[in-house]
Write an enzyme that holds these catalytic residues in place. Sequence first.
Site, short mmCIF file in Angstrom:
data_model
loop_
_atom_site.label_atom_id
_atom_site.label_comp_id
_atom_site.label_asym_id
_atom_site.label_seq_id
_atom_site.Cartn_x
_atom_site.Cartn_y
_atom_site.Cartn_z
N LYS A 1 0.85 -1.19 0.00
CA LYS A 1 0.00 0.00 0.00
C LYS A 1 0.89 1.24 0.00
CE LYS A 1 -3.97 1.96 2.57
NZ LYS A 1 -4.78 1.85 3.80
N SER B 1 -9.86 -0.36 7.17
CA SER B 1 -9.27 -0.17 5.85
C SER B 1 -8.59 -1.39 5.26
CB SER B 1 -8.26 0.99 5.89
OG SER B 1 -8.95 2.21 5.78
N SER C 1 -9.71 1.86 2.90
CA SER C 1 -8.87 2.60 2.00
C SER C 1 -7.85 1.76 1.23
CB SER C 1 -8.11 3.67 2.79
OG SER C 1 -7.25 3.06 3.73
#
Lengths: 491, 479
Positions: A79, A178, A154
């Site tokens: 990420k 997330s 996210s």
Amino acid sequence: MSAPRSIVVQTAEAVRKGERTAVEVCEESLARIERHDGALNAFLYVDREGALEAARRVDEARAKGEPLGPLAGVTIAIKDNLCTRGVPTSCASKILEGWRPPYDADSVERLRAAGAVLVGKTNLDEFAMGSSTENSAFGPVKNPWDLSRVPGGSSGGSAAAVAAGLSQASLGSDTGGSVRQPGAFCGVTAVKPTYGRVSRYGLIAFASSLDQVGPFTKSVRDAARLMEVIAGHDPRDATSLEREVPRYEAACDEPAKGLRVGVVRSQVEAVEDAEVRAAMDATLDALRDAGATLVDVELPHAKYAVSVYYLVATAEASSNLARFDGVRYGLRVSRDDLVEMVEETRAQGFGPEVKRRIMLGTYALSAGYYDAFYLKAQKVRTLIRRDYDAAFEVCDVVLSPTTPTPAFEFGARTHDPLAMYLADIFTLPPSLAGLPAFSTPCGLTKGGLPVGVQLTGRPFDEATLFRASAAIEARLGLGEHEARAFLGDKA
Amino acid sequence: MTTYEAVIGLEVHAQLLTRTKLFCGCSAEYGAEPNTHVCPVCLGLPGALPVPNEKAIELAIRAGLALGCKVRTTSRFARKNYFYPDLSKNYQTSQYDEPIDEHGELVIEVDGVEKRIGITRAHLEEDAAKNVHGEGGGLHTVVDYNRAGTPLLEIVSEPDLRSAAEAEAYLKKLRDILMFIGVNDGNLEEGSFRCDANVSIRPVGQEEFGTRTELKNINSFKFVRKAIEYEIARQEAVVSSGGKIVQETRTWNEAQQKTVTMRSKEEAHDYRYFPCPDLPPIRVSEERIESIRASLPELPDAKRARYVEQLGLTPYDAGVLTGHPEIARFFEATLAALGDEKLGKKVANFIQSEVLRFVETRGLEATFPVKAEALAGLLALVEKGSINGKIAKQVFAEMVETGASAESIVESKGLAAVTDTAALEAEIQKVLDANPAQVEQYRGGKQAVFGFFVGQVMKATKGQADPKAVQEILRRLLG
Ligand SMILES: [Zn+2]
């Protein structure tokens, strides 16, 4: 339905035995990214050269007879809010576009040391603020199961990359759901470790008291292997705790017989979506079938979680994001006056959701409001934690849906921030309590969208969550019914 | 006409003497090339996290105990949020409602009167970077982050001070204590000991405080006194002429010899303090506090008292010898090497008259012209009667010059006192034989002639004779 292949474990094994080379595995991943990521937009940066070089090193090490790590040759996507030395790290924000950190995050460092091949950086909601990845400054990520739907957020890019087989595993970060929520939307195993279990060093902070790094994998066993690598004390993170890391893979083999599962009845019943309800019922049946006992539990203060979360997380974010001012790194909008430079840099560099949260948080911490908002929110956190303590008196894991609905369509909630915030309604309570929580796939809707179930454990008891998740996966896993089919790739 | 009294409270920022910064491993040393003592943590790079420096915590506890504070077993770091480029994170990690030290006091003395000054709190915080404006004649401001993150202890007094003289006495006392316990180097010029003063006035007898102004960045004891005196006078003039004091921050302008406005209250910040989520509470056990207390050295006040009571020094001399921890250490080491406490006064006198002018101090360090043991060697010769005080001064000068020991100098230059009684008696007899008239006068009752004989003998022995021995023999031979 059945458990999917553990491609992480199998790849590491095949590379160690010399059945496959790390370079072959890496090239396959890079080729899939090339072919599919135009449609998915899961990656913000593909580190082709770095990945191939890491793969070559693994093959060379094997050729020399050197011992290989537990993730030798495994392709992993990171990420883009985790620092990677020399590789662009933007948090999907204009304000940090093109910034290359001079250091690796602790979890990234551990993956490299274990022989993993890092293929690139994945898309996210800007600064991890969002539940659909629609808040990325560089365009949204598509859900590999249905390109008209969001992958969740996210960590949408990391979840989609694994679901579509672009990388064999990935790392995300979870502040209020997330990792778990996109895990559920994309049909992959998603782990949010106990707060303090995995170092936050090098994770660009959103809300420091909630952020945790966690893996996405196809199978539960693969997640166990990643967790054994990334978990552990790091002296560079004062909130990281010195606790022994158990053999999580062994926990996946333990039968669920005798396991006491606490069902948060009110949360299960709050689900209006019939197919999610049906998946929950199937999950409870599967657990019974595996020999677990079910008890109902309640979390009386969980209903305050959304309010508490949006006070605590935004307050911390307002302070954490103050450092992006154009002085030292990232975007600078030049002006003759210092204050104007900082204001313009932040005005142009941050997207609307980030600005909204900075303003909310600034307000929550303001003189005269601090006690009523931030301090009170912290007290409610303690009450939520006590709810769990009480629940764990009668059960070993707490079960709830991961999300109230399967993946929703693009634009469905962007006009209404509150509706978006409610996507995290079930994932917030474990985060606020600092507890480990997993999302495990437990079925598909008739329309072919994955549904996830959330299991929450005692502090540092990830092992029991692996045990319970493996039992669910064995009966309800998505097997080889893979999302990649939806990308028109039957290979 | 109304008489006013001043109400003054002081905030001191003392840099803690740690090798590394408060939250990272960078060197805390002063004076390096700009931006060489930096890392992701003190530069506030995204993803970097702070880890508290245990040594800084220990020094803060040490200071708290020396200042009579209650040390909290649980204290907390908090973030003070404001935007300024000298703050790499745009917040300062400090302490707010749970400081490590609270409720202390310090006793000062002004014009012979003792007064207790309360210490509200002392808390840990990180220093800011240094902004340099207009480097190279340009319009730009550049930032040196070497200082960013160095550990400070902010020590806040109660508003118990009533004059500039009291404020100065408090600061000197505070600096002394921090230096003696090895917490701070007391270096005002390099900014490792900085002071801000809150000053207000009120009519004598009035309970509530007047509106205060804050005097910032006062970097010498001289300026502290002048700035506060000026500010009190300025406020009295404003109030006496019917005006109102504006709450604001002022600074001392040395060139204009006055305080001037820096910023007014309108620009005051809401710092939005909240507990730093990256740093768990600081927990200190009672046992650890007690072990640190037990390790505290003798504080300057106790030392002075002991020098007076036990060693017989005058309060003035005791004050001089405790003026710097290294001077006190040198004095005590010399005395210890001599092994006789009764010599305290003599050692003190010699150090003050001969040694101190060679001593240079910089911060906690001091350079001495000779080692304490070497000085003790010299003074031992005086005690034995090998040389007298006057010769000792000559020998000392030679020691400073050459670094040789007192004994070798005395020997090589033949400065040893003529202590051989027979030889001395022969010398004295010669003097008496050469001055028969004076001998007659003395024996006739003119005692004053005695001094003449002593002088003649000393002259004949080139000053090396032990005056005591000379007197004894003279009395015998004349008697
Ligand atoms: Zn540093």
